[in-house]
Design a protein around this motif. Structure first.
Motif, PDB file in Angstrom:
ATOM      1  N   ALA A  13      42.780  66.721  67.195  1.00  0.00           N
ATOM      2  CA  ALA A  13      43.354  67.756  66.325  1.00  0.00           C
ATOM      3  C   ALA A  13      42.842  67.638  64.897  1.00  0.00           C
ATOM      4  O   ALA A  13      42.404  66.570  64.456  1.00  0.00           O
ATOM      5  CB  ALA A  13      44.880  67.650  66.344  1.00  0.00           C
ATOM      6  N   GLY A  14      42.917  68.748  64.168  1.00  0.00           N
ATOM      7  CA  GLY A  14      42.538  68.771  62.762  1.00  0.00           C
ATOM      8  C   GLY A  14      43.733  68.498  61.866  1.00  0.00           C
ATOM      9  O   GLY A  14      44.776  68.009  62.325  1.00  0.00           O
ATOM     10  N   VAL A  15      43.595  68.845  60.586  1.00  0.00           N
ATOM     11  CA  VAL A  15      44.646  68.543  59.611  1.00  0.00           C
ATOM     12  C   VAL A  15      45.964  69.204  60.001  1.00  0.00           C
ATOM     13  O   VAL A  15      47.026  68.575  59.953  1.00  0.00           O
ATOM     14  CB  VAL A  15      44.215  69.000  58.195  1.00  0.00           C
ATOM     15  N   ARG A  16      45.913  70.464  60.425  1.00  0.00           N
ATOM     16  CA  ARG A  16      47.158  71.167  60.774  1.00  0.00           C
ATOM     17  C   ARG A  16      47.855  70.480  61.940  1.00  0.00           C
ATOM     18  O   ARG A  16      49.073  70.250  61.909  1.00  0.00           O
ATOM     19  CB  ARG A  16      46.865  72.632  61.120  1.00  0.00           C
ATOM     20  N   GLY A  17      47.103  70.144  62.984  1.00  0.00           N
ATOM     21  CA  GLY A  17      47.710  69.497  64.141  1.00  0.00           C
ATOM     22  C   GLY A  17      48.277  68.131  63.802  1.00  0.00           C
ATOM     23  O   GLY A  17      49.356  67.754  64.271  1.00  0.00           O
ATOM     24  N   LEU A  18      47.560  67.376  62.953  1.00  0.00           N
ATOM     25  CA  LEU A  18      47.999  66.024  62.613  1.00  0.00           C
ATOM     26  C   LEU A  18      49.107  66.020  61.562  1.00  0.00           C
ATOM     27  O   LEU A  18      49.618  64.953  61.217  1.00  0.00           O
ATOM     28  CB  LEU A  18      46.806  65.194  62.130  1.00  0.00           C
ATOM     29  N   SER A  19      49.464  67.189  61.048  1.00  0.00           N
ATOM     30  CA  SER A  19      50.613  67.247  60.139  1.00  0.00           C
ATOM     31  C   SER A  19      51.925  67.183  60.915  1.00  0.00           C
ATOM     32  O   SER A  19      53.002  67.147  60.321  1.00  0.00           O
ATOM     33  CB  SER A  19      50.558  68.504  59.271  1.00  0.00           C
ATOM     34  N   GLY A  20      51.823  67.149  62.249  1.00  0.00           N
ATOM     35  CA  GLY A  20      52.975  66.844  63.080  1.00  0.00           C
ATOM     36  C   GLY A  20      53.947  67.988  63.249  1.00  0.00           C
ATOM     37  O   GLY A  20      53.620  69.162  63.095  1.00  0.00           O
ATOM     38  N   ILE A  21      55.177  67.611  63.590  1.00  0.00           N
ATOM     39  CA  ILE A  21      56.234  68.592  63.867  1.00  0.00           C
ATOM     40  C   ILE A  21      56.804  69.065  62.533  1.00  0.00           C
ATOM     41  O   ILE A  21      57.279  68.252  61.737  1.00  0.00           O
ATOM     42  CB  ILE A  21      57.359  67.960  64.701  1.00  0.00           C
ATOM     43  N   PRO A  22      56.773  70.365  62.253  1.00  0.00           N
ATOM     44  CA  PRO A  22      57.329  70.833  60.971  1.00  0.00           C
ATOM     45  C   PRO A  22      58.854  70.766  60.971  1.00  0.00           C
ATOM     46  O   PRO A  22      59.501  70.931  62.006  1.00  0.00           O
ATOM     47  CB  PRO A  22      56.846  72.290  60.891  1.00  0.00           C
TER      48      PRO A  22
END
Length: 442
Positions: free
Chosen positions: A141-150
């Motif tokens: 995953a990229g940055v968005r995916g690795l920012s986890g669960i919002p």
């Protein structure tokens, strides 16, 4: 010494403060540990705090025999706490990922039931955040995916809020035991064929044995990445503002961007802006398929390149990229006789046409460009339709679906194009209303 389980209500309140004025708090209640603790916490808080009306939603997936007893358990728990419960049964569609299919079925219900000014509360916790980060890391995953669960996001007409993301599973278990709560243990949670279960039972314990604060550290990394993603989103909005320039075909209602504004950006910045623009329109391509964007940009000036994506296509024409989906990708039927010109004529897969002013005498028909059409233009004589469309820089994808008005073999008008949509002194114009279909995903 860690936080006491009795501290959880006071720790929960600040994360719920922005939502105290909601019309309704709905708890997604599976009957498992996380949602049981969340339900109990909220029911207890409601005794001393002025909270929105509480209710619970249980989704019955019907994927295993053990699950048949869960609605009854959930009903008993809710009855004891005085919280109304809705039980919804769903059909999980077969597919490559049973986990994803079940989640899609669940969220389809949540989208339907979450009304305006409602908040849907779910029980994901800090351990879930760490597992999500590891799972997505393994998938590249990229940055968005690795920012986890919002912590929050829109759902249905309201908001989904996850107030337990800073609470560990161990703290939830301590609270449940202190209050003698009973919960469902889903047998599938032990099946290590599921990637998340493998991470939970095999990988995370090994990591925390070596690094006791591993889960807290991963949650902190996810927060850093969320901040980084926020900055990337701001940059994308600035770049898209430059590319969303005025153009003569805004009446089509189609998303489009000026290629020249994007071409001056670095490739990474182009992908960042375009990804943000495409996100509400289609599932985004993976890293290997972004070459389609390069091909679109680098094609010859007189070419009409197309980049096919999961839910539609990007077409480059007249210096812009255009997003097409739904009926815009289906060729319209060849034409139709217009029996009653005073009324709107609906066109198969192509919206509708109507006249302003008195309609010309008939017999009239609507057709589409086949090639070779000629039109009589005042003070210019007969002109090839192709040349007339070129003069007006009509996008290539539009040329075959612009409604043409014929009387016999005579081309009288081209809908919506000034100077071609009716005679200069004739007192009527041909108007076309393209599809009203949503150009994004439903």
């Amino acid at each position: 010494m860690g936080p006491s389980p009795t501290d959880l209500p006071s720790r929960l309140l600040p994360s719920l403060e922005p939502w105290r004025d909601a019309a309704h708090w709905r708890i997604a209640f599976s009957g498992g540990l996380d949602s049981t603790v969340l339900l109990h916490l909220l029911a207890q808080l409601a005794k001393s705090q002025s909270l929105p009306a509480l209710s619970a939603i249980h989704i019955h997936h019907g994927l295993q025999a053990a699950a048949d007893a869960w609605p009854q358990h959930c009903q008993a728990v809710c009855d004891a706490l005085g919280v109304p419960l809705i039980i919804e049964r769903v059909k999980v569609l077969p597919g490559a990922s049973l986990e994803r299919a079940a989640r899609n079925a669940r969220y389809a219900v949540f989208n339907t039931l979450t009304e305006h000014n409602d908040v849907l509360l779910t029980g994901q916790h800090r351990d879930d955040q760490a597992e999500t980060l590891l799972f997505r890391l393994m998938r590249g995953a990229g940055v968005r995916g690795l920012s986890g669960i919002p912590a929050q996001r829109p759902v249905g007409q309201g908001m989904l809020v996850r107030p337990l993301l800073n609470v560990s599973r161990a703290e939830l278990e301590a609270y449940a035991k202190a209050h003698e709560l009973s919960w469902i243990e889903d047998p599938s949670n032990q099946d290590r064929h599921f990637s998340r279960n493998y991470l939970r039972h095999q990988v995370v314990p090994t990591l925390t044995e070596r690094w006791p604060q591993a889960q807290a550290s991963m949650a902190r990394s996810a927060a850093h990445l969320r901040e980084a993603q926020g900055l990337l989103d701001e940059l994308a909005q600035m770049d898209l503002a430059q590319a969303c320039t005025a153009q003569d075909f805004a009446w089509l209602g189609l998303p489009s961007l000026a290629v020249a504004s994007l071409a001056v950006l670095s490739p990474a910045r182009q992908r960042n802006a375009l990804g943000r623009w495409l996100e509400p329109l289609t599932r985004l391509p993976d890293a290997d398929h972004w070459s389609g964007w390069s091909d679109l940009c680098e094609a010859a000036a007189d070419a009409s390149p197309i980049w096919r994506l999961a839910d539609g296509e990007l077409h480059r024409s007249t210096g812009r990229v255009w997003w097409l989906s739904g009926q815009w990708l289906r060729a319209p039927a060849i034409g139709a006789d217009w029996q009653t010109p005073s009324l709107t004529l609906r066109l198969a897969d192509n919206g509708s046409v109507m006249f302003s002013g008195a309609a010309p005498s008939g017999p009239l028909r609507i057709a589409y460009r086949q090639g070779g059409e000629v039109m009589q233009i005042a003070e210019r004589g007969h002109r090839d339709l192709k040349r007339l469309l070129n003069e007006r820089a009509v996008p290539g994808f539009l040329r075959g679906r612009l409604p043409l008005l014929f009387r016999g073999d005579e081309l009288l008008a081209v809908a919506n194009l000034p100077g071609l949509d009716g005679p200069a002194q004739g007192g009527w114009k041909l108007h076309w209303h393209p599809s009203g279909e949503d150009q994004g995903l439903s």
